[in-house]
Motif scaffolding. Structure first.
Motif, PDB file in Angstrom:
ATOM      1  N   ALA A   1      15.190 -20.581  99.975  1.00 43.14           N
ATOM      2  CA  ALA A   1      15.830 -21.769  99.370  1.00 43.14           C
ATOM      3  C   ALA A   1      14.889 -22.972  99.452  1.00 43.14           C
ATOM      4  N   GLU A   2      14.181 -23.109 100.560  1.00 43.52           N
ATOM      5  CA  GLU A   2      13.232 -24.226 100.670  1.00 43.52           C
ATOM      6  C   GLU A   2      12.128 -24.111  99.617  1.00 43.52           C
ATOM      7  N   TRP A   3      11.571 -22.905  99.468  1.00 43.23           N
ATOM      8  CA  TRP A   3      10.514 -22.728  98.457  1.00 43.23           C
ATOM      9  C   TRP A   3      11.053 -23.013  97.060  1.00 43.23           C
ATOM     10  N   GLU A   4      12.338 -22.634  96.831  1.00 47.83           N
ATOM     11  CA  GLU A   4      12.920 -22.917  95.503  1.00 47.83           C
ATOM     12  C   GLU A   4      13.032 -24.424  95.291  1.00 47.83           C
ATOM     13  N   SER A   5      13.414 -25.140  96.356  1.00 53.14           N
ATOM     14  CA  SER A   5      13.531 -26.601  96.178  1.00 53.14           C
ATOM     15  C   SER A   5      12.147 -27.259  96.084  1.00 53.14           C
ATOM     16  N   TRP A   6      11.144 -26.729  96.798  1.00 51.72           N
ATOM     17  CA  TRP A   6       9.801 -27.331  96.743  1.00 51.72           C
ATOM     18  C   TRP A   6       9.143 -27.127  95.380  1.00 51.72           C
ATOM     19  N   THR A   7       9.481 -25.978  94.736  1.00 51.03           N
ATOM     20  CA  THR A   7       8.741 -25.626  93.505  1.00 51.03           C
ATOM     21  C   THR A   7       9.569 -25.786  92.230  1.00 51.03           C
ATOM     22  N   GLY A   8      10.891 -25.884  92.373  1.00 52.01           N
ATOM     23  CA  GLY A   8      11.743 -25.930  91.175  1.00 52.01           C
ATOM     24  C   GLY A   8      11.841 -24.573  90.488  1.00 52.01           C
ATOM     25  N   LEU A   9      11.414 -23.499  91.174  1.00 58.62           N
ATOM     26  CA  LEU A   9      11.481 -22.144  90.602  1.00 58.62           C
ATOM     27  C   LEU A   9      12.547 -21.343  91.318  1.00 58.62           C
ATOM     28  N   LEU A  10      13.008 -20.249  90.687  1.00 59.72           N
ATOM     29  CA  LEU A  10      13.875 -19.290  91.371  1.00 59.72           C
ATOM     30  C   LEU A  10      13.034 -18.059  91.686  1.00 59.72           C
ATOM     31  N   PHE A  11      13.325 -17.403  92.805  1.00 58.30           N
ATOM     32  CA  PHE A  11      12.563 -16.217  93.198  1.00 58.30           C
ATOM     33  C   PHE A  11      13.542 -15.050  93.360  1.00 58.30           C
ATOM     34  N   PRO A  12      13.891 -14.386  92.251  1.00 56.46           N
ATOM     35  CA  PRO A  12      14.949 -13.374  92.285  1.00 56.46           C
ATOM     36  C   PRO A  12      14.559 -12.084  92.997  1.00 56.46           C
ATOM     37  N   GLU A  13      13.257 -11.817  93.144  1.00 59.69           N
ATOM     38  CA  GLU A  13      12.817 -10.579  93.805  1.00 59.69           C
ATOM     39  C   GLU A  13      11.776 -10.913  94.863  1.00 59.69           C
ATOM     40  N   SER A  14      11.597 -10.005  95.794  1.00 56.46           N
ATOM     41  CA  SER A  14      10.475 -10.147  96.733  1.00 56.46           C
ATOM     42  C   SER A  14       9.170  -9.865  95.997  1.00 56.46           C
ATOM     43  N   GLY A  15       8.106 -10.497  96.428  1.00 51.74           N
ATOM     44  CA  GLY A  15       6.805 -10.227  95.813  1.00 51.74           C
ATOM     45  C   GLY A  15       5.970 -11.482  95.743  1.00 51.74           C
ATOM     46  N   GLN A  16       4.851 -11.394  95.023  1.00 54.82           N
ATOM     47  CA  GLN A  16       3.940 -12.532  94.894  1.00 54.82           C
ATOM     48  C   GLN A  16       4.313 -13.372  93.681  1.00 54.82           C
ATOM     49  N   TYR A  17       4.163 -14.678  93.801  1.00 55.45           N
ATOM     50  CA  TYR A  17       4.437 -15.583  92.692  1.00 55.45           C
ATOM     51  C   TYR A  17       3.304 -16.596  92.580  1.00 55.45           C
ATOM     52  N   VAL A  18       2.929 -16.901  91.328  1.00 57.57           N
ATOM     53  CA  VAL A  18       1.981 -17.976  91.058  1.00 57.57           C
ATOM     54  C   VAL A  18       2.789 -19.258  90.912  1.00 57.57           C
ATOM     55  N   ILE A  19       2.440 -20.284  91.682  1.00 55.73           N
ATOM     56  CA  ILE A  19       3.156 -21.560  91.557  1.00 55.73           C
ATOM     57  C   ILE A  19       2.159 -22.679  91.263  1.00 55.73           C
TER      58      ILE A  19
ATOM     59  N   GLY B   1      -0.163 -25.691  91.356  1.00 55.54           N
ATOM     60  CA  GLY B   1      -0.865 -26.449  92.403  1.00 55.54           C
ATOM     61  C   GLY B   1      -1.354 -25.600  93.555  1.00 55.54           C
ATOM     62  N   ALA B   2      -0.933 -24.341  93.647  1.00 56.55           N
ATOM     63  CA  ALA B   2      -1.380 -23.488  94.761  1.00 56.55           C
ATOM     64  C   ALA B   2      -2.672 -22.776  94.371  1.00 56.55           C
ATOM     65  N   LEU B   3      -3.535 -22.539  95.345  1.00 60.21           N
ATOM     66  CA  LEU B   3      -4.841 -21.940  95.057  1.00 60.21           C
ATOM     67  C   LEU B   3      -4.785 -20.420  94.948  1.00 60.21           C
ATOM     68  N   VAL B   4      -3.757 -19.848  95.588  1.00 60.18           N
ATOM     69  CA  VAL B   4      -3.515 -18.395  95.513  1.00 60.18           C
ATOM     70  C   VAL B   4      -1.997 -18.208  95.405  1.00 60.18           C
ATOM     71  N   PRO B   5      -1.530 -16.991  95.046  1.00 58.96           N
ATOM     72  CA  PRO B   5      -0.068 -16.811  94.941  1.00 58.96           C
ATOM     73  C   PRO B   5       0.625 -16.971  96.296  1.00 58.96           C
ATOM     74  N   ILE B   6       1.915 -17.286  96.251  1.00 59.83           N
ATOM     75  CA  ILE B   6       2.721 -17.289  97.474  1.00 59.83           C
ATOM     76  C   ILE B   6       3.413 -15.928  97.575  1.00 59.83           C
ATOM     77  N   LEU B   7       3.903 -15.625  98.770  1.00 56.62           N
ATOM     78  CA  LEU B   7       4.586 -14.349  98.990  1.00 56.62           C
ATOM     79  C   LEU B   7       6.040 -14.635  99.364  1.00 56.62           C
TER      80      LEU B   7
END
Ligand SMILES: CC(C)(COP(=O)(O)OP(=O)(O)OC[C@H]1O[C@@H](n2cnc3c(N)ncnc32)[C@H](O)[C@@H]1OP(=O)(O)O)[C@@H](O)C(=O)NCCC(=O)NCCS
Length: 253
Positions: free
Chosen positions: A205-223, A225-231
């Motif tokens: 939930a914190e990552w969703e609020s920090w990025t304005g994205l939803l993360f419906p599955e586990s895995g890597q996401y490109v967001i 301003g980040a230099l590499v994907p988040i997990l």
């Protein structure tokens, strides 16, 4: 363009600039960058114990802030081979936890952050900022300035490993990355990648609020301003971002 003569102001002499400096810094980063635990624990010390190493460059005439620099000394001489994979977090831990470390007598300066005010970007003020940091190092008898550089165009290439990115070159043989170019033009050498320079973690939930994205599955996401994907790990309700930077070395003569 001709770069004007900025006036450097140490925050020790100008404590009235601390609040506007902090504002410029806060506005420079995407929200997730404000959640490195080590930074959260120790950054305040820069403004309590190391004020003479924090500075602004002021516009001629108006005296408005054109750029900000944060650096911190280590009370020993550090050689490139001693630079740690932990990059920025390592610097803060070593200095603020007073770690004894290997004892080579001397003093070393570490760059932590440089920010140009938005209206000054692209006008070479960052070169003046690095030069002033080197001058601070010289004034404090440091023989090296090391920077865990955050290459500023890497966020556009998040899937490229940092080790490959830092070797990309322009046709002229300069680093592909603009921020690395500024350092190299001033004589810095690339030492090595520091793969674990910063670490941010939070609930999904914190990552969703920090990025304005939803993360419906586990895995890597490109967001953005980040230099590499988040997990993202839904089962354990955690999101993680491990930021690689690159150690660069300015010798101080
Ligand atoms: C990285 C940063 C400090 C560079 O400062 P700056 O004062 O804009 O730097 P310069 O004007 O010297 O520009 C450096 C290079 O970036 C290029 N550049 C700057 N702004 C640009 C823009 N908006 N678009 C494309 N290129 C740009 C310049 O052309 C120059 O490259 P060159 O070698 O071809 O001349 C600044 O962009 C910034 O504050 N960014 C946010 C915080 C940050 O990332 N800090 C660095 C990590 S701590």
């Amino acid at each position: 363009m001709i770069t004007p003569d900025f006036t450097p102001a140490s925050l020790k002499d100008r404590p009235d600039l601390i609040a506007p400096v902090k504002e410029i810094c806060a506005a420079a980063w995407p929200e997730f960058m404000n959640h490195d635990e080590i930074v959260g624990e120790y950054w305040w010390q820069l403004y309590e114990n190391y004020l003479e190493y924090q500075f602004a460059l002021l516009e001629p005439g108006s005296g408005k802030i054109a750029a900000v620099g944060n650096c911190i000394p280590m009370e020993r001489r550090v050689v490139p081979g001693q630079l740690d994979d932990g990059g920025l977090d390592w610097i803060l831990r070593e200095v603020c936890e007073g770690k004894p470390g290997g004892r080579l007598s001397g003093r070393t300066l570490f760059a932590l952050q440089i920010i140009s005010a938005p209206n000054w970007r692209g006008k070479a003020v960052s070169t003046k900022t690095v030069q002033h940091m080197i001058a601070i190092g010289k004034a404090h008898k440091c023989t090296s300035l090391y920077a865990p550089v955050r290459p500023n165009r890497k966020s556009l290439y998040p899937l490229t490993p940092m080790e490959r990115y830092v070797n990309w070159k322009t046709r002229e043989g300069m680093p592909f990355d603009p921020w690395m170019r500024v350092h190299v033009r001033l004589g810095a050498e690339v030492v090595k990648v520091c793969p674990e320079s910063m670490y941010m973690s939070g609930t999904v939930a914190e990552w969703e609020s920090w990025t304005g994205l939803l993360f419906p599955e586990s895995g890597q996401y490109v967001i953005s301003g980040a230099l590499v994907p988040i997990l993202i790990d839904l089962a354990n309700d955690i999101g993680m971002y491990l930021e690689p930077n690159v150690w660069m070395h300015h010798r101080i003569e």
